[in-house]
Design a protein around this motif. Sequence first.
Motif, PDB file in Angstrom:
ATOM      1  N   SER A   1       0.813  -1.210   0.000  1.00  0.00           N
ATOM      2  CA  SER A   1       0.000   0.000   0.000  1.00  0.00           C
ATOM      3  C   SER A   1       0.849   1.264   0.000  1.00  0.00           C
ATOM      4  O   SER A   1       2.073   1.223   0.127  1.00  0.00           O
ATOM      5  CB  SER A   1      -0.933   0.002   1.206  1.00  0.00           C
ATOM      6  N   GLU A   2       0.175   2.386  -0.115  1.00  0.00           N
ATOM      7  CA  GLU A   2       0.858   3.678  -0.225  1.00  0.00           C
ATOM      8  C   GLU A   2       1.781   3.947   0.953  1.00  0.00           C
ATOM      9  O   GLU A   2       2.812   4.589   0.809  1.00  0.00           O
ATOM     10  CB  GLU A   2      -0.176   4.792  -0.352  1.00  0.00           C
TER      11      GLU A   2
ATOM     12  N   VAL B   1       0.007  -5.061  -6.897  1.00  0.00           N
ATOM     13  CA  VAL B   1      -0.153  -3.611  -6.828  1.00  0.00           C
ATOM     14  C   VAL B   1       0.910  -3.039  -5.898  1.00  0.00           C
ATOM     15  O   VAL B   1       0.972  -3.425  -4.718  1.00  0.00           O
ATOM     16  CB  VAL B   1      -1.559  -3.233  -6.311  1.00  0.00           C
ATOM     17  N   ASN B   2       1.717  -2.134  -6.413  1.00  0.00           N
ATOM     18  CA  ASN B   2       2.686  -1.428  -5.572  1.00  0.00           C
ATOM     19  C   ASN B   2       2.439   0.070  -5.679  1.00  0.00           C
ATOM     20  O   ASN B   2       2.777   0.697  -6.680  1.00  0.00           O
ATOM     21  CB  ASN B   2       4.127  -1.739  -5.984  1.00  0.00           C
ATOM     22  N   THR B   3       1.831   0.623  -4.641  1.00  0.00           N
ATOM     23  CA  THR B   3       1.692   2.070  -4.545  1.00  0.00           C
ATOM     24  C   THR B   3       2.579   2.619  -3.436  1.00  0.00           C
ATOM     25  O   THR B   3       2.559   3.823  -3.158  1.00  0.00           O
ATOM     26  CB  THR B   3       0.226   2.466  -4.279  1.00  0.00           C
TER      27      THR B   3
ATOM     28  N   TYR C   1       0.441  -3.384 -11.472  1.00  0.00           N
ATOM     29  CA  TYR C   1       0.207  -1.947 -11.360  1.00  0.00           C
ATOM     30  C   TYR C   1       1.271  -1.384 -10.432  1.00  0.00           C
ATOM     31  O   TYR C   1       1.319  -1.730  -9.249  1.00  0.00           O
ATOM     32  CB  TYR C   1      -1.195  -1.708 -10.816  1.00  0.00           C
ATOM     33  N   ASN C   2       2.156  -0.526 -10.953  1.00  0.00           N
ATOM     34  CA  ASN C   2       3.300  -0.067 -10.180  1.00  0.00           C
ATOM     35  C   ASN C   2       3.515   1.445 -10.308  1.00  0.00           C
ATOM     36  O   ASN C   2       4.480   1.893 -10.925  1.00  0.00           O
ATOM     37  CB  ASN C   2       4.577  -0.810 -10.614  1.00  0.00           C
ATOM     38  N   PRO C   3       2.641   2.256  -9.712  1.00  0.00           N
ATOM     39  CA  PRO C   3       2.909   3.680  -9.672  1.00  0.00           C
ATOM     40  C   PRO C   3       3.814   4.061  -8.502  1.00  0.00           C
ATOM     41  O   PRO C   3       4.204   5.225  -8.359  1.00  0.00           O
ATOM     42  CB  PRO C   3       1.518   4.284  -9.499  1.00  0.00           C
ATOM     43  N   GLY C   4       4.134   3.076  -7.649  1.00  0.00           N
ATOM     44  CA  GLY C   4       4.964   3.318  -6.478  1.00  0.00           C
ATOM     45  C   GLY C   4       6.440   3.415  -6.814  1.00  0.00           C
ATOM     46  O   GLY C   4       6.836   3.516  -7.985  1.00  0.00           O
TER      47      GLY C   4
ATOM     48  N   ASP D   1      -0.233   2.940 -14.777  1.00  0.00           N
ATOM     49  CA  ASP D   1       1.098   3.533 -14.615  1.00  0.00           C
ATOM     50  C   ASP D   1       2.121   2.500 -14.162  1.00  0.00           C
ATOM     51  O   ASP D   1       1.851   1.675 -13.280  1.00  0.00           O
ATOM     52  CB  ASP D   1       1.060   4.650 -13.574  1.00  0.00           C
TER      53      ASP D   1
END
Length: 232
Positions: free
Chosen positions: A27-28, A67-69, A92-95, A135
């Motif tokens: 998570s973020e 998912v990596n935020t 999904y990797n916007p992090g 992203d």
Amino acid sequence: STNGTDLWDAAEAIGICAVGAATVINSETGVISANSDYLGFGIYADEGVLPKLSIQKSDEEWHPSVVNTGTIYMDAQTGAGIAIGSGVWDVYNPGFIYTSNDVRTFSVGDVWYYENGSEINFLNRNGAYARLVDDFRIIFNGDPEGEDGAYVPQILVGLNGHLDLNDATLVAQAGKNIAWNTPYRVIENQDGYIGGEFAALDNPNPNINVSWVDSDETGTDAEVVFSYDPQG
């Protein structure tokens, strides 16, 4: 879903080992630190006990997802921040994934590495499929033309690996040791398959320009170049 926090020191280190999971989330606010004397993975995803490579959900095909935020720190000689060992996964990797040495931001398929002069296959599976979604951030660092601290392409597609770029947006971030006005190759293909292209290139820093080296090559042979352009 799984939230990553930390990891032990080891010769081979994995922050989150997701076997048979439906969704893996850093998570973020999540931080994964994979510290290894040699091989490390921040998130390693494997189909495990999932009965099928893809699952039908409503009228659309649905895949397990990574998912990596948040943030992944990779302190190892080789490996990847996110690695797909087998199965079909959306990524999904916007992090933020900070790599060092020969560690990649992302790998899919079999991974070969050297230990005491011998070539070893670490992920010996049949069929690893990844589809980038929305992203995908890469922090580019090191000199592509140098030897010490040299850059390695940050996406690795290995044997039995299949990567669908899926019109994702490449978020190209300049690291602390960026080489200005020097082409950076995005993907290395080691006998895998790559389909599709990046649809867009995003620059998170207004003081730095980033562009495709060739606007017609935004897939397998994509390269980006950075230039410093301070504003104000």
